[in-house]
Motif scaffolding. Sequence first.
Motif, PDB file in Angstrom:
ATOM      1  N   THR A 551       0.977  -1.069  -0.008  1.00  0.00           N
ATOM      2  CA  THR A 551      -0.036   0.057  -0.043  1.00  0.00           C
ATOM      3  C   THR A 551       0.838   1.182  -0.045  1.00  0.00           C
ATOM      4  OG1 THR A 551      -1.761  -1.219   1.141  1.00  0.00           O
ATOM      5  CG2 THR A 551      -1.963   1.212   1.262  1.00  0.00           C
ATOM      6  N   GLN A 552       1.898   1.172   0.791  1.00  0.00           N
ATOM      7  CA  GLN A 552       2.946   2.330   0.756  1.00  0.00           C
ATOM      8  C   GLN A 552       3.522   2.479  -0.542  1.00  0.00           C
ATOM      9  OE1 GLN A 552       3.408   4.795   3.112  1.00  0.00           O
ATOM     10  NE2 GLN A 552       5.006   5.659   1.776  1.00  0.00           N
ATOM     11  N   GLN A 553       3.816   1.559  -1.316  1.00  0.00           N
ATOM     12  CA  GLN A 553       4.631   1.249  -2.635  1.00  0.00           C
ATOM     13  C   GLN A 553       3.543   2.146  -3.443  1.00  0.00           C
ATOM     14  OE1 GLN A 553       6.505  -2.202  -3.932  1.00  0.00           O
ATOM     15  NE2 GLN A 553       7.046  -2.503  -1.883  1.00  0.00           N
ATOM     16  N   SER A 554       2.241   1.508  -3.483  1.00  0.00           N
ATOM     17  CA  SER A 554       1.251   2.293  -4.297  1.00  0.00           C
ATOM     18  C   SER A 554       1.082   3.804  -4.205  1.00  0.00           C
ATOM     19  CB  SER A 554      -0.274   1.678  -3.930  1.00  0.00           C
ATOM     20  OG  SER A 554      -0.734   0.721  -4.937  1.00  0.00           O
ATOM     21  N   HIS A 555       1.388   4.425  -2.916  1.00  0.00           N
ATOM     22  CA  HIS A 555       1.319   5.797  -2.965  1.00  0.00           C
ATOM     23  C   HIS A 555       2.490   6.395  -3.278  1.00  0.00           C
ATOM     24  CE1 HIS A 555      -2.428   5.392  -0.350  1.00  0.00           C
ATOM     25  NE2 HIS A 555      -1.768   5.084   0.703  1.00  0.00           N
ATOM     26  N   GLU A 556       3.601   5.838  -3.246  1.00  0.00           N
ATOM     27  CA  GLU A 556       4.636   6.446  -3.891  1.00  0.00           C
ATOM     28  C   GLU A 556       4.843   6.252  -5.361  1.00  0.00           C
ATOM     29  OE1 GLU A 556       8.032   4.436  -2.075  1.00  0.00           O
ATOM     30  OE2 GLU A 556       7.343   4.906  -0.015  1.00  0.00           O
ATOM     31  N   LEU A 557       4.182   5.259  -5.677  1.00  0.00           N
ATOM     32  CA  LEU A 557       4.133   4.952  -7.306  1.00  0.00           C
ATOM     33  C   LEU A 557       3.198   6.191  -7.717  1.00  0.00           C
ATOM     34  CD1 LEU A 557       3.941   1.407  -7.820  1.00  0.00           C
ATOM     35  CD2 LEU A 557       5.852   2.662  -8.584  1.00  0.00           C
ATOM     36  N   THR A 563       4.149  13.146 -10.816  1.00  0.00           N
ATOM     37  CA  THR A 563       5.295  14.170 -11.255  1.00  0.00           C
ATOM     38  C   THR A 563       5.588  13.911 -12.786  1.00  0.00           C
ATOM     39  OG1 THR A 563       6.453  13.866  -9.065  1.00  0.00           O
ATOM     40  CG2 THR A 563       7.763  14.474 -10.814  1.00  0.00           C
ATOM     41  N   ILE A 564       5.803  12.573 -13.212  1.00  0.00           N
ATOM     42  CA  ILE A 564       6.146  12.094 -14.601  1.00  0.00           C
ATOM     43  C   ILE A 564       5.049  12.935 -15.591  1.00  0.00           C
ATOM     44  CG2 ILE A 564       6.107  10.242 -16.223  1.00  0.00           C
ATOM     45  CD1 ILE A 564       7.519   8.776 -14.210  1.00  0.00           C
ATOM     46  N   GLU A 627       7.777   5.648 -19.126  1.00  0.00           N
ATOM     47  CA  GLU A 627       8.250   5.659 -17.726  1.00  0.00           C
ATOM     48  C   GLU A 627       6.832   5.675 -16.887  1.00  0.00           C
ATOM     49  OE1 GLU A 627      10.721   8.877 -16.197  1.00  0.00           O
ATOM     50  OE2 GLU A 627      12.074   8.505 -18.067  1.00  0.00           O
ATOM     51  N   TYR A 628       5.778   6.546 -17.403  1.00  0.00           N
ATOM     52  CA  TYR A 628       4.625   6.829 -16.959  1.00  0.00           C
ATOM     53  C   TYR A 628       3.861   5.004 -17.004  1.00  0.00           C
ATOM     54  CZ  TYR A 628      -0.244   8.165 -16.092  1.00  0.00           C
ATOM     55  OH  TYR A 628      -1.465   8.506 -15.379  1.00  0.00           O
ATOM     56  N   ARG A 629       3.888   4.809 -18.107  1.00  0.00           N
ATOM     57  CA  ARG A 629       2.981   3.381 -18.293  1.00  0.00           C
ATOM     58  C   ARG A 629       3.747   2.348 -17.441  1.00  0.00           C
ATOM     59  NH1 ARG A 629       1.907   2.962 -24.876  1.00  0.00           N
ATOM     60  NH2 ARG A 629       0.256   4.608 -24.809  1.00  0.00           N
ATOM     61  N   SER A 630       5.197   2.148 -17.349  1.00  0.00           N
ATOM     62  CA  SER A 630       5.797   1.460 -16.328  1.00  0.00           C
ATOM     63  C   SER A 630       5.110   1.254 -15.151  1.00  0.00           C
ATOM     64  CB  SER A 630       7.341   1.406 -16.608  1.00  0.00           C
ATOM     65  OG  SER A 630       7.969   0.374 -15.616  1.00  0.00           O
ATOM     66  N   LEU A 631       5.161   2.529 -14.537  1.00  0.00           N
ATOM     67  CA  LEU A 631       4.719   2.601 -13.184  1.00  0.00           C
ATOM     68  C   LEU A 631       3.387   2.315 -13.143  1.00  0.00           C
ATOM     69  CD1 LEU A 631       6.655   5.906 -11.900  1.00  0.00           C
ATOM     70  CD2 LEU A 631       7.442   3.595 -11.608  1.00  0.00           C
ATOM     71  N   ALA A 632       2.513   2.822 -13.931  1.00  0.00           N
ATOM     72  CA  ALA A 632       1.140   2.594 -13.864  1.00  0.00           C
ATOM     73  C   ALA A 632       0.870   0.953 -13.895  1.00  0.00           C
ATOM     74  CB  ALA A 632       0.368   3.210 -15.218  1.00  0.00           C
ATOM     75  N   PRO A 682      14.061  -0.751 -10.025  1.00  0.00           N
ATOM     76  CA  PRO A 682      13.980  -0.694  -8.542  1.00  0.00           C
ATOM     77  C   PRO A 682      12.628  -1.020  -8.049  1.00  0.00           C
ATOM     78  CG  PRO A 682      15.435   1.233  -9.174  1.00  0.00           C
ATOM     79  CD  PRO A 682      14.653   0.563 -10.244  1.00  0.00           C
ATOM     80  N   GLU A 683      11.645  -0.280  -8.656  1.00  0.00           N
ATOM     81  CA  GLU A 683      10.251  -0.359  -8.361  1.00  0.00           C
ATOM     82  C   GLU A 683       9.737  -1.867  -8.438  1.00  0.00           C
ATOM     83  OE1 GLU A 683      11.024   3.781  -9.685  1.00  0.00           O
ATOM     84  OE2 GLU A 683      11.402   1.749 -10.569  1.00  0.00           O
ATOM     85  N   GLY A 684      10.152  -2.527  -9.434  1.00  0.00           N
ATOM     86  CA  GLY A 684       9.608  -3.812  -9.759  1.00  0.00           C
ATOM     87  C   GLY A 684      10.398  -4.972  -8.436  1.00  0.00           C
ATOM     88  N   ARG A 685      11.652  -4.601  -8.259  1.00  0.00           N
ATOM     89  CA  ARG A 685      12.382  -5.246  -7.258  1.00  0.00           C
ATOM     90  C   ARG A 685      11.669  -5.176  -5.810  1.00  0.00           C
ATOM     91  NH1 ARG A 685      16.739  -4.084 -10.501  1.00  0.00           N
ATOM     92  NH2 ARG A 685      17.318  -2.328  -8.969  1.00  0.00           N
TER      93      ARG A 685
END
Length: 926
Positions: A551-557, A563-564, A627-632, A682-685
Amino acid sequence: MPTLLLVDGSSYLYRAFHALPDLRNTANEPTGAIRGVLSMLRVLEADYKADYRAVVFDAKGKTFREDWYPEYKAHRPAMPEDLAAQIPLLHECIRAAGWPLVMIDGVEADDVIGTLAHAATAAAIDCVISTGDKDLAQLVNHHVTLINTMSNETLDEAGVLAKFGVPPERIVDYLTLMGDAVDGVPGVNKVGPKTAVKWLTQYGSLDGVVAHADQISGVVGENLRQHLDFLPLGKKLVTVVCNLDLPTTITELTPQVPDTDKLREFFTRLEFKSWLRELGAPQKDDPTVTTQDAAHVAVPPEPSRDGLLNPSLDKTFITEPDRSGYACILDATQLDTWLARLDTATLVALDTETTSLNPMQAQLVGISFALITDGELQAAYLPLGHVYAGAPQQLPLTETLEKLRPWLESAQHQKLGQHLKYDRHIFANHGMQLAGIVEDTLLESYVLESDKPHDLGSLAARHCDLKTLSYDDITGKGASRISFAQVDILRATEYAAEDADVTWQVHQVLRPQLAAEPALEDLYREMELPVAEVLFRIERNGVLIDAAALTQQSHELGRKMQTIEEEAQALAGQPFNLNSPKQLAEILFVRQALPVVKKTPSGAPSTDEEVLEKLAEDYPLPKKILEYRSLAKLKNTYTDKLPQMVEHSTGRVHTSFSQAVAVTGRLASSEPNLQNIPIRTPEGRRIRSAFIAPPGHRIASADYSQIELRIMAHLSNDARLLDAFAKGEDVHRATAAEIFGITPIEVTSEQRRAAKVINFGLIYGMSAFGLARELKLDRSAAAAYMDRYFARYPGVARYMEETRQAARSQGYVETIFGRRLWLPEIRSANAARRQGAERAAINAPMQGTAADLIKRAMIKVQGWLEQQKMRTLLILQVHDELVLEVPEDELATVREALPKLMSGVAELKVPLLIEIGAGANWDEAH
């Protein structure tokens, strides 16, 4: 008014050949074009009742147009040999089916059709022409209509105008201006449909265009003026001749009574078994007779490797099974009778009906059985949870399951099913441990024919010529769908008992096929069935996740995406919706005028990932979008979704593994898919770091190192590759040294990266073009790299060529363990399809062998854990990796044992290296 139906046989011929897979009979004769044309004719005959009809074909040899213009069709490629070989028998089949066939030397089919259509109009006979050829639109009038059965398109006079922008009487002018590249008829350079329609609308006709040629400005006007001298000949070439002196008249084109004896002879040779059955039950001395129930099966199981036909071309008539004899068990006396039958049966087909597809949550609604009693196959349904107004009294669920428990949990009572791993979960949800699973039709089919569908309906149709009830037939569709518990019990009996009945019948067909292939039988018995047992345990174990961390990772993503998004909008110079392909295309290709890489089927510029990656090499905005799509994707697929998928009863996430999906034998994970979590970012890991061990435990990860390269070395027997692995060298560094002609110590990181791309790229059939793109080189440099590679590793080159030849010869390749990887397109006349199949032929034995190795490892490791009475759990399988949850006091034992167990599952010409790690979470372990 009488009707004449004319079929453009040449058009049908090519459409059928290119639309269907490379179908063949057991004598390896191509049959696809014949099957396709006859299927289309059957559909046409059913849909259009005509007083007169004919199939018209082009004849071999020159036509009068080649005398007018030697370049006419001069550059058309020769007819594929596999197509030409089918034509004589196709003609015989058409005639035997009762269709008049017209083919006249020196005359094209179009001109025969034109002459017959013109004669029909003169005689006030309606004429329907079935074709995909736009040239014949010039024939349309108040009596003549075109139909295209592939697109369900009908063209009358208004339809021609709507489709082409000009009426039928201007189609010749339209074609003259554009030319016909396929037939070698040049048109006015740069004149396409829009320009041709514009000119003909403005000037009325081709003559009008010619009269005003000096008034048409620009390059296209100059092109027209340069082409004026050819226009009369061009018009003559594209005009369908309608006044031929034909040797046949319309009244002679009456449908004939089919010659069933000839059709039976042809269909037997071609192995068109469903059509054979339509001709009537064969005689006892007919070689197609089987010992199976004639009410269900009139011809033998399909022995050839035919692919599935396009459903729109294949309207077969399939016999339904007899559902009238199915029993519905509603009282204790009936139950006792069936319990006695179950107890004495040598094999029972078993199936469950449930409340959900989620194997961890589904509850029983009913159970069905099929078995042999008194020499006959009988089936029954035991309803246990139907709830609807007026539902009859059913036996109590808990008490009834207790009565069934001894049989369900008995390893001595052998059971057969379709995808019994699911049914094991259902019984486990009710505290039962299903045992005695000895046969599974899903896995039998998968081992025999991995390239085809394995659902029960498809198996029944393909192997037993049975049309089964579908789930939609019983429960409805969409918003009106009801749960199975709400289905009327008698209707449910028809569906559920039929599943058990048909599963039994399919097994009777597949069992001898497997028995005839010892390697495949061993694969089924010693690998696929035991792996299903291991997968059941893995799915049941589940994996613990840290929901709060996700859940915390979701907020950060989400913050990063915001920003992107702002940065992307700044680069665009205006706000826009990054999730809208339409708005993105407007920004990229209109406002910023970036080059269009490719288009969607509708003709709009594509903004897919491949396009953006290409544009990102030179432009900043596409890079931001990626970048945006990867995070989404990470956020939507994992960090948002995984916490919601925790099973309340276990506190864990339980994925499902499918065995019968990938043709290579690889497993597929779903709901959720835990095999595709990206680890290069890093986000995937970080997502993997949320897969945690409970207190007092560690997560261990063991995987095969560079397994596909090692398999390549084994299969190719290349001396240099074998030597590199035997010495434990860095194979990418060794490859770089070979390619660049230097010592391993001199290899730079960039050279090693290039060698790594080549090593893995060749496994996947990468071309010089693909290598150039990957390494950002020109194509000649990439080709030189590949030439050096094959010069240094001649065994690899030899293996690749021998594999291509073997695939073309037998239609499949094999893994080291005998798994067959079928390649339906390996003999395709379509170059792109054929080349794709050749690339797959090279990769499939490696990927398939890797899949077989990890399956063997799973069986070995699970067996060891049980034998040693370990508390360690197998919790995931991801490609070449096993993930375990290990009590800390067992970690040292697991670290020592797993490399030995996994490396010992096969003896290759190179050592199998296992890398094992451990940590508090999956990321640390890997």
